[in-house]
Write a protein that holds these residues in place. Sequence first.
Motif, PDB file in Angstrom:
ATOM      1  N   ARG A   1     -10.160  -1.789  -5.681  1.00 34.26           N
ATOM      2  CA  ARG A   1      -8.773  -2.033  -5.307  1.00 34.26           C
ATOM      3  C   ARG A   1      -8.614  -3.458  -4.774  1.00 34.26           C
ATOM      4  NH1 ARG A   1      -8.508   1.884  -7.880  1.00 34.26           N
ATOM      5  NH2 ARG A   1      -7.335   3.818  -7.507  1.00 34.26           N
ATOM      6  N   HIS A   2      -7.366  -3.983  -4.927  1.00 34.46           N
ATOM      7  CA  HIS A   2      -7.052  -5.281  -4.352  1.00 34.46           C
ATOM      8  C   HIS A   2      -7.190  -5.247  -2.827  1.00 34.46           C
ATOM      9  CE1 HIS A   2      -5.622  -7.686  -7.724  1.00 34.46           C
ATOM     10  NE2 HIS A   2      -4.950  -6.632  -8.183  1.00 34.46           N
ATOM     11  N   ALA A   3      -7.452  -6.414  -2.263  1.00 33.36           N
ATOM     12  CA  ALA A   3      -7.408  -6.535  -0.808  1.00 33.36           C
ATOM     13  C   ALA A   3      -5.966  -6.369  -0.345  1.00 33.36           C
ATOM     14  CB  ALA A   3      -7.942  -7.899  -0.378  1.00 33.36           C
ATOM     15  N   ARG A   4      -5.779  -5.582   0.695  1.00 36.04           N
ATOM     16  CA  ARG A   4      -4.430  -5.348   1.218  1.00 36.04           C
ATOM     17  C   ARG A   4      -3.992  -6.569   2.034  1.00 36.04           C
ATOM     18  NH1 ARG A   4      -5.004  -0.508   3.913  1.00 36.04           N
ATOM     19  NH2 ARG A   4      -4.491   0.599   1.988  1.00 36.04           N
ATOM     20  N   LEU A   5      -2.849  -7.137   1.690  1.00 32.56           N
ATOM     21  CA  LEU A   5      -2.342  -8.314   2.371  1.00 32.56           C
ATOM     22  C   LEU A   5      -1.160  -8.015   3.277  1.00 32.56           C
ATOM     23  CD1 LEU A   5      -2.429 -10.841  -0.619  1.00 32.56           C
ATOM     24  CD2 LEU A   5      -4.204 -10.396   1.087  1.00 32.56           C
ATOM     25  N   ARG A   6      -0.530  -6.836   3.101  1.00 28.81           N
ATOM     26  CA  ARG A   6       0.646  -6.478   3.883  1.00 28.81           C
ATOM     27  C   ARG A   6       0.454  -5.106   4.525  1.00 28.81           C
ATOM     28  NH1 ARG A   6       5.220  -9.480   2.609  1.00 28.81           N
ATOM     29  NH2 ARG A   6       5.003 -10.878   0.806  1.00 28.81           N
ATOM     30  N   GLY A   7       1.174  -4.890   5.601  1.00 27.92           N
ATOM     31  CA  GLY A   7       1.171  -3.579   6.225  1.00 27.92           C
ATOM     32  C   GLY A   7      -0.018  -3.361   7.146  1.00 27.92           C
ATOM     33  N   PRO A   8      -0.296  -2.094   7.492  1.00 29.58           N
ATOM     34  CA  PRO A   8      -1.392  -1.785   8.414  1.00 29.58           C
ATOM     35  C   PRO A   8      -2.726  -2.338   7.916  1.00 29.58           C
ATOM     36  CG  PRO A   8      -0.026   0.151   8.040  1.00 29.58           C
ATOM     37  CD  PRO A   8       0.446  -0.889   7.069  1.00 29.58           C
TER      38      PRO A   8
END
Length: 282
Positions: free
Chosen positions: A268-275
Amino acid sequence: MTNRSYYAPEGGLPPQSRLMTGRAIFTDAYAVIPRGCFADTLTSYLPGWSKTKLWMIARPMSGFSETFSQYVMEVAPGGGSATPEPDPGAEGWLFFTGGLATLTLNGQGHELEAGSFAYIPPGSRWTLFAEGATPARFHWIRKIWEPAPGLTPPEPLVINERDIPPAPMPDTNGTWATTRFVAPDDLRHDGHITIVTFQPGGVIPFEETHVMEHGLYVLEGKAVYKLNQDWVEVEAGDFMWLRAYCPQACYAGGPGPFRYLLYKDVNRHARLRGPGAFGPPR
């Protein structure tokens, strides 16, 4: 495949005469929960489960596991649950270390024993009951499945380790091998559970440093593991948590194979937004 042994906690309580000194470690980069910590005073219970106790060895929290929870389950004969998973978004992996149980998954029954593995997609209907004369013992790893464009959740899977040939790592002459329950390039899976085996003398010959978070439960044998800046002795029944980018390596000294159940988050992509990220939600 030769017969395998899978360590499971014995529970109970150490005698008052035993020395307190142990091997438990908790740092910002890794943690080690040695098998001596698996006492009955540290068990917990779950709503909807009968005749069942567990050791919760990982859960999402600040400074520890971020992506998964892991339970070491012990279900007494006749016990189990008709409503095991309360979160419809959670996927689950079961790996059995002993006893017998019946898993009914989306209407299909499966007999589980030592070495059995099950992948349970999010939203599945399932039940599990211990059917043997001894407790059913297994690991239950849970994670919220992360959707991605064009992908649907994977299908259920029930298989036994003995039916999967271990894949030797390149240029290791078979001293380091991985048992993969699903194909690594199946992008529907956002987490992998594998069994890693080192023959005596096998090594991870460099300090692996990567984004995947790890949970490692030692099923068999012993080794010396490099965790961040420390060399730590581990043996069957120990659990290790490694945060993302924690340097790691190991040396299996024998006399028998060193084997562990491994969790990692993948694909999965690295999460950049949110928690857990810096950008605000969209």
